[in-house]
Design an enzyme around this catalytic site. Structure first.
Site, mmCIF file in Angstrom:
data_model
loop_
_atom_site.group_PDB
_atom_site.id
_atom_site.type_symbol
_atom_site.label_atom_id
_atom_site.label_comp_id
_atom_site.label_asym_id
_atom_site.label_seq_id
_atom_site.Cartn_x
_atom_site.Cartn_y
_atom_site.Cartn_z
ATOM 1 N N CYS A 1 43.885 37.987 40.426
ATOM 2 C CA CYS A 1 44.835 38.119 39.316
ATOM 3 C C CYS A 1 46.121 38.776 39.813
ATOM 4 O O CYS A 1 46.907 38.138 40.520
ATOM 5 C CB CYS A 1 44.201 38.897 38.169
ATOM 6 N N HIS B 1 39.477 35.649 37.390
ATOM 7 C CA HIS B 1 38.635 36.782 37.783
ATOM 8 C C HIS B 1 37.243 36.270 38.158
ATOM 9 O O HIS B 1 36.345 36.227 37.303
ATOM 10 C CB HIS B 1 38.519 37.790 36.635
ATOM 11 N N GLU C 1 34.886 37.641 39.648
ATOM 12 C CA GLU C 1 33.811 38.652 39.593
ATOM 13 C C GLU C 1 33.036 38.606 38.283
ATOM 14 O O GLU C 1 31.892 39.078 38.216
ATOM 15 C CB GLU C 1 34.380 40.054 39.796
#
Length: 577
Positions: A399, A528, A530
């Site tokens: 990001c 993102h 994750e």
């Protein structure tokens, strides 16, 4: 439908989220469809406007819901996809009731906490509990509800009263209350103290709920005499007092509570139609937990952020790095580097912090710059990206991490010395990062580009290392949370100098994935990744970063990827072996 309420006493942050996730995991291993709800008794509508120092990271769901980080634990443990309404807040409930009152739904009655607020809470739970959360799209068999905060908190009272009524509404055979408490062990005496637990359960009973199971958090395993004392004073049989002591990793918790016959009790208490041997069921999970402890080799990653004082601010990032390191047979050693400590001004203000930050960065085998907001520390992140590029260190920008890499490249390779993001310098003459309007102006909450979006790999970028890590797919779906993006008008100039944007959105306007040509591993993602990491299925960008930090070249990274996990549905037993 069966319901399990997980409440907490003595202190907040006692570990209800991990315990809730572990209970759900055990029941899912038994063949049940499990869903989870997190209740946060604050007046905010959602977690979107919180500082990370308030409640840790803001977790984003597929539908764009900005929710509490515990829903990330649920998704990672249960491998499900929850919805924004799986996070209930006081703000959501009151907003719904007030809107009903304004429409005249209550026919002129006085609107009160009881019954209108409590009824709305119960209706919300019953509605959301039926939402499918797995790929099979089956209606859940059991719903686990974590009540945030601590029993006795004034803001949680309407929810406690709701569950007091709810247990009779659904029937006691369909409702179970697990109460999590803290058993402190002061250093002065070394004795495990039960009085806080007694007081917490007395308070819970006074509010109309009687715990079926008492889960005791402690530093060390509970002494048998302590367990018997809790049983005696709290009116719970000894076998329903379960110890959850501190472990070397959270992945030991499911086996820890399973070994104390939690599943057997729940089967009898809730009349669950399962009969399993937990030793066989948990074999893979035990292997995972033991493997996390066994790995001696480490891989060191520098996380350059601005909220590093609270690790929960980046909890999904930490999990993604640890999952990726596990797949590589390593322990992740993560150095948290405050971004503003890398900036030249800090050398004058506090030379010790400045030199320590650069020492940590230089000791690491890979660099990660995660997402974030605000101008503080931005120049430090840019310097970290420059250091990784110049010294050919593996780099992953997520990001804002992608954006600072673009800013750094524009300044130092192309020569646009004032290149910047309009988020930080609105008047810059070289706006390489700009606001891409997709959100509603004005309010901050829920107004970003949120949720799952499709990224399409360019057809002329078949050599993309990230595309290979994504199993050579033509497109992938990942979750977003941002307002600013790479300026499309500068993409061609960046690519001429070697910064290639290998992935874009469906309209080919938004740059989603960046890779630097002629570098071992220099990758940026506007999304993102994750948020979708799993203990057994690490996120591909993080997996690539860790492999590169372990010394793998691009070709070795791809061969390792093919060998370790050609099919992303690989089983834990194969990995542990």
């Amino acid at each position: 439908m069966k319901y399990i309420l997980v409440s907490g006493g003595v202190i907040s942050g006692v570990g209800k989220g991990i315990i809730t996730s572990s209970i759900g995991l055990l029941l899912k291993y038994c063949g049940l469809e499990v869903t989870a709800i997190k209740i946060d008794p604050y007046l905010n509508i959602d977690a979107g406007t919180f500082s990370p120092y308030e409640h840790g990271e803001v977790f984003v769901l597929n539908d764009g819901g900005e929710v509490d980080l515990d829903l990330g634990n649920y998704e990672r443990f249960l491998d499900v996809q929850l919805h924004r309404d799986n996070n209930i807040t006081t703000g959501k409930i009151y907003k719904q009731v007030i809107e009903r009152e304004r429409r005249g739904d209550y026919l002129g009655k006085t609107v009160q906490v009881v019954p209108h607020i409590t009824d709305a809470i119960q209706q919300w739970i019953e509605r959301i509990a039926l939402n499918p959360v797995s790929e099979a799209q089956k209606t859940p068999d059991i719903c686990i509800i974590e009540l945030g905060g601590t029993i006795g908190d004034i803001e949680g009272m309407p929810f406690v009263e709701s569950f007091r009524q709810f247990q009779f509404k659904v029937g006691l055979q369909n409702f179970c209350n697990i109460h999590v408490t803290l058993v402190p062990q002061p250093n002065s005496t070394g004795e495990q103290k039960t009085k806080p637990t007694q007081n917490s359960i007395r308070q819970l009973r006074g509010l109309g709920l009687s715990p079926d199971i008492v889960m005791c958090r402690s530093q060390q395993p509970l002494a048998e005499s302590v367990k018997n004392k809790i049983s005696n004073f709290c009116h719970v049989p000894p076998e329903q007092v379960i110890c959850v002591h501190d472990c070397s990793s959270i992945y030991h918790v499911p086996a820890l509570i399973a070994d104390q016959n939690l599943v057997g009790y729940l089967c009898n208490r809730l009349q669950l139609p399962i009969s399993v041997n937990m030793d066989d069921v948990l074999l893979d999970w035990r292997n995972l937990a033991l493997s996390y402890d066994r790995f001696d080799d480490q891989v060191t990653i520098a996380l350059v952020g601005k909220y590093t004082m609270l690790k929960d601010s980046y909890i999904s990032v930490f999990k993604a790095l640890k999952h990726a390191a596990f797949a590589c047979g390593r322990q992740a050693n993560i150095f948290c580097v405050e971004a503003d400590h890398l900036e030249p001004e800090m050398k004058i203000e506090d030379p010790v912090k400045y030199h320590k930050a650069w020492e940590q960065l230089c000791q690491c085998s890979g660099v990660l710059v995660p997402g974030g907001f605000g101008k503080r520390g931005i120049e430090g992140k840019i310097l970290a990206a420059e250091w990784a590029r110049v010294n050919r260190k593996p780099y992953l920008g997520v990001c804002l991490g992608l954006q600072v890499a673009v800013i750094e490249f524009s300044r130092n390779v192309i020569g646009w010395k004032d290149a910047h993001s309009t988020e930080f310098e609105p008047a810059t003459t070289n706006p390489v990062i700009i606001d891409m309007p997709e959100h509603n102006p004005g309010d901050l909450g829920g107004t970003m580009r949120l949720g799952s979006r499709t990224t399409i790999f360019k057809t002329d970028c078949e050599t993309s290392i990230l595309r290979k890590l994504y199993d050579d797919k033509e497109k992938v779906s990942e979750r977003h949370r941002h307002r600013y993006e790479v300026n499309p008008t500068v993409v061609s100039q960046l690519e001429e100098k070697g910064m290639i944007f290998v992935g874009h959105d469906e309209e080919k306007q938004r740059m989603e994935i960046m890779e630097l040509r002629d570098h071992p591993y220099f990758v940026g993602a506007q999304f993102h990744p994750e948020y979708l990491t799993r203990p057994l299925k690490p996120s591909p960008p993080y997996f690539g970063l860790v492999l590169a930090a372990c010394g793998s070249t691009p070709n070795k990274i791809l061969s390792s990827h093919a060998r370790v996990w050609k099919n992303r549905g690989w089983r834990m037993s194969q990995t542990a072996a």
